[in-house]
Write a protein that holds these residues in place. Structure first.
Motif, short mmCIF file in Angstrom:
data_model
loop_
_atom_site.label_atom_id
_atom_site.label_comp_id
_atom_site.label_asym_id
_atom_site.label_seq_id
_atom_site.Cartn_x
_atom_site.Cartn_y
_atom_site.Cartn_z
N ASN A 169 0.84 -1.21 0.00
CA ASN A 169 0.00 0.00 0.00
C ASN A 169 0.87 1.25 0.00
N SER A 180 -6.20 -4.72 -4.00
CA SER A 180 -7.31 -4.53 -3.08
C SER A 180 -7.98 -5.86 -2.77
N LYS A 209 -5.74 3.18 -6.44
CA LYS A 209 -6.01 2.36 -5.25
C LYS A 209 -6.32 3.26 -4.05
N ASN A 261 -9.87 3.46 -1.85
CA ASN A 261 -10.02 3.38 -0.39
C ASN A 261 -10.79 4.58 0.15
N GLU A 294 -14.33 4.00 -0.44
CA GLU A 294 -14.74 2.99 0.55
C GLU A 294 -15.11 3.65 1.89
N TYR A 295 -14.30 4.60 2.32
CA TYR A 295 -14.59 5.33 3.56
C TYR A 295 -15.98 5.99 3.46
N THR A 333 -5.29 5.71 4.42
CA THR A 333 -5.50 5.94 2.98
C THR A 333 -6.64 6.94 2.74
N CYS A 350 -12.71 -6.38 -4.66
CA CYS A 350 -12.40 -5.29 -3.73
C CYS A 350 -13.62 -4.95 -2.87
#
Ligand code: NBP
Length: 480
Positions: free
Chosen positions: A102, A128, A183, A187, A190-191, A263, A365
């Motif tokens: 990462n 991921s 990537k 992330n 995703e948060y 991230t 992912c």
């Protein structure tokens, strides 16, 4: 030289990736770890796999067929630099070093530049999907030079997750740091997605009094429609879980302080320097920070909230409103995330196919979802469109959902329930569609105190008002 691919770093991620590689037809995998025990453990525990263990960098290089190809899976930062240096000493021009950790994309840009001097190809690849993904099929976001893709492409395609239409979840994202950049934004998105789901849960729970198990059923139902996604699916599972020790819903005994590995913060920091508003991601990142300040929360607990109890008249109607608010806010978060990728591509000179990025996130992912097909369609039809959320499918969804979205944000504000991601997404929506913004007043203020000048709507040029003089307007140098 017997191996076509090697893995350096055999902790959980590296050993799972090595096993994934070894399970695919045609791969023989050289494996090396700084300390010998991890190598021996992997090889002894998996006699079924065709591993070629190496115990030094020299031996590792000698077991690899040319062009040598090695994937590094070690701790991000100094460890990665140490392994890259060691590999460049035993590899030759044309060989390929892949960093699958990462890494921050600016580190990847730096490393690619340094390794390029040796004639070796360096590829920063975002991987991921965590431990499970590494073993069974991750979504892979490789950057690096085109030359490396000839050898690396088939190998990565063989181990990547497979989307529902059979396409492997890997594409050559762009040069140098492009893969790690994408990537990082993945992330960040995703948060935002997680925070939006958490806010939906909180509103339903406090508005309707439903139990976590009952709300699990709501999420399971949502998972059959346009919100269908891995994150909605696991949310239902988490909410249904009962704590063995207390008999309480697990979600009620978990300490409400969300952690982060950084991230999300990288995504926001990068967006700030690129000048891209990713308010959904930022609010999600800040919400985790707020949750993890118990001292401040204890002090804040004394502050007053609204006088009236929060009562929802029609629970089913409210839940449907929340569903629509969630979908609308999710569209905003993804639209903002893709804006950041586009801005990064412009800034760093990458040619990134946004439709292809959306497609490689469809499996392997955390943000995998049906929804990504819609994004791929939108960018497929109009690659240069300036605003994803204005593409027909999303514009239609927002127009159907906006009234419900407003009702939910109003209800949350009146009830004193924090909904930073819902409400900031709505504010972004209203900002981006506004015919005129109060930015005009901000320009006036800037001109007043700093002579920063402004432009006019009715003629070209740059202007300044003589605020401390006679307040007439003069033409000025552009000092924006
Ligand atoms: P760790 O991040 O825990 O790193 C441990 C590995 O690094 C061991 O193999 C260790 O060797 C090696 N290492 C260290 Br530390 N310093 C080294 C050095 N100077 N030279 C050579 N090797 C060194 O492993 P992980 O949890 O498997 O994660 C690997 C990478 O994958 C990380 O970059 C991580 O951020 C990333 N990751 C990604 C996901 C995801 O979902 N994508 C999940 C988890 C991790 P040793 O055995 O000799 O100490």
């Amino acid at each position: 030289a017997v191996a076509n691919i090697g893995v350096v770093g055999l902790a959980v991620m590296g050993s799972n990736l090595a096993r994934n590689l070894a399970s695919r037809e045609g791969n023989t995998v050289a494996v090396f770890n700084r300390s010998r025990d991890k190598t021996d453990l992997l090889v002894s525990e998996h006699p079924e796999a065709e591993f070629v263990p190496a115990y030094s960098y020299e031996e590792f290089a000698a077991t690899l067929a040319k062009p040598r190809t090695a994937i590094i899976m070690v701790k991000a930062g100094a460890a990665t630099d140490a392994v890259i240096t060691a590999l460049t000493e035993v590899f030759e021009p044309g060989d390929i070093i892949v960093d699958g950790g990462n890494a921050l994309f600016t580190d990847t840009i730096r490393r690619e530049k340094a390794v390029r001097e040796t004639g070796i190809n360096f590829v920063g690849a975002g991987i991921s999907g965590g431990e499970e993904g590494a073993l069974t099929g991750p979504s892979i976001m490789p950057g690096g030079p085109d030359e490396s893709w000839v050898t690396l492409g088939p190998i990565l395609r063989s181990i990547a997750a497979v989307a529902p239409d059979g396409e492997p979840c890997v594409t050559h994202v762009g040069h140098d740091g492009a893969g790690h950049f994408v990537k990082m934004v993945h992330n960040g998105i995703e948060y935002a997605d997680m925070q939006l789901i958490a806010e939906a849960y909180d509103l339903i729970r406090r508005g309707t009094g439903k139990t976590p198990a009952e709300i699990a059923d709501v999420f399971a139902e949502w998972n059959t429609g346009e919100l269908e996604s891995y994150l909605i699916e696991i949310t239902a599972e988490v909410l249904r879980q009962v704590d063995a020790a207390t008999g309480q819903p697990l979600v009620d005994v978990i300490l409400d302080q969300a952690g982060a590995k950084g991230t999300g913060a990288w995504t926001v920091q990068t967006a700030l320097s690129l000048g891209v508003p990713v308010s959904g991601i930022a609010e999600a990142t800040f919400a985790r920070s707020l949750s993890s300040r118990p001292d401040q929360r204890a002090a804040g607990a004394a502050l007053p909230g609204p006088d009236e109890e929060f009562e929802v008249a029609d629970a089913d109607a409210f839940i449907e409103d929340v569903r629509q608010a969630l979908f609308a806010s999710k569209i905003v978060a993804y639209s903002q995330g893709f804006d950041e990728i586009r801005a990064g591509a412009e800034q760093y000179g990458w040619s990134i196919d946004l439709a292809a990025i959306s497609k490689i996130w469809r499996a392997g992912c955390i943000i995998r979802a049906q929804f990504l097909n819609r994004i791929a369609d939108a960018y497929g039809e109009a690659p240069d469109q300036p605003l994803l959320m204005a593409a027909p499918y999303f514009a239609d969804a927002l127009s159907r959902g906006q009234a419900a979205w407003r009702r939910v944000v109003v209800a949350a504000a009146q009830a004193g329930i924090p909904s930073p991601a819902f409400s900031s997404s709505l504010a972004y929506y209203d900002g981006i569609r506004a015919e005129r913004l109060p930015a005009a007043l901000v320009q006036g203020q800037r001109d007043f105190f700093g002579a920063h000048t402004y432009k006019r709507i009715d003629k070209p040029g740059t202007f300044h008002t003589l605020w401390s003089g006679d307040r007439t307007e003069v033409e000025a140098e552009d000092t924006h």
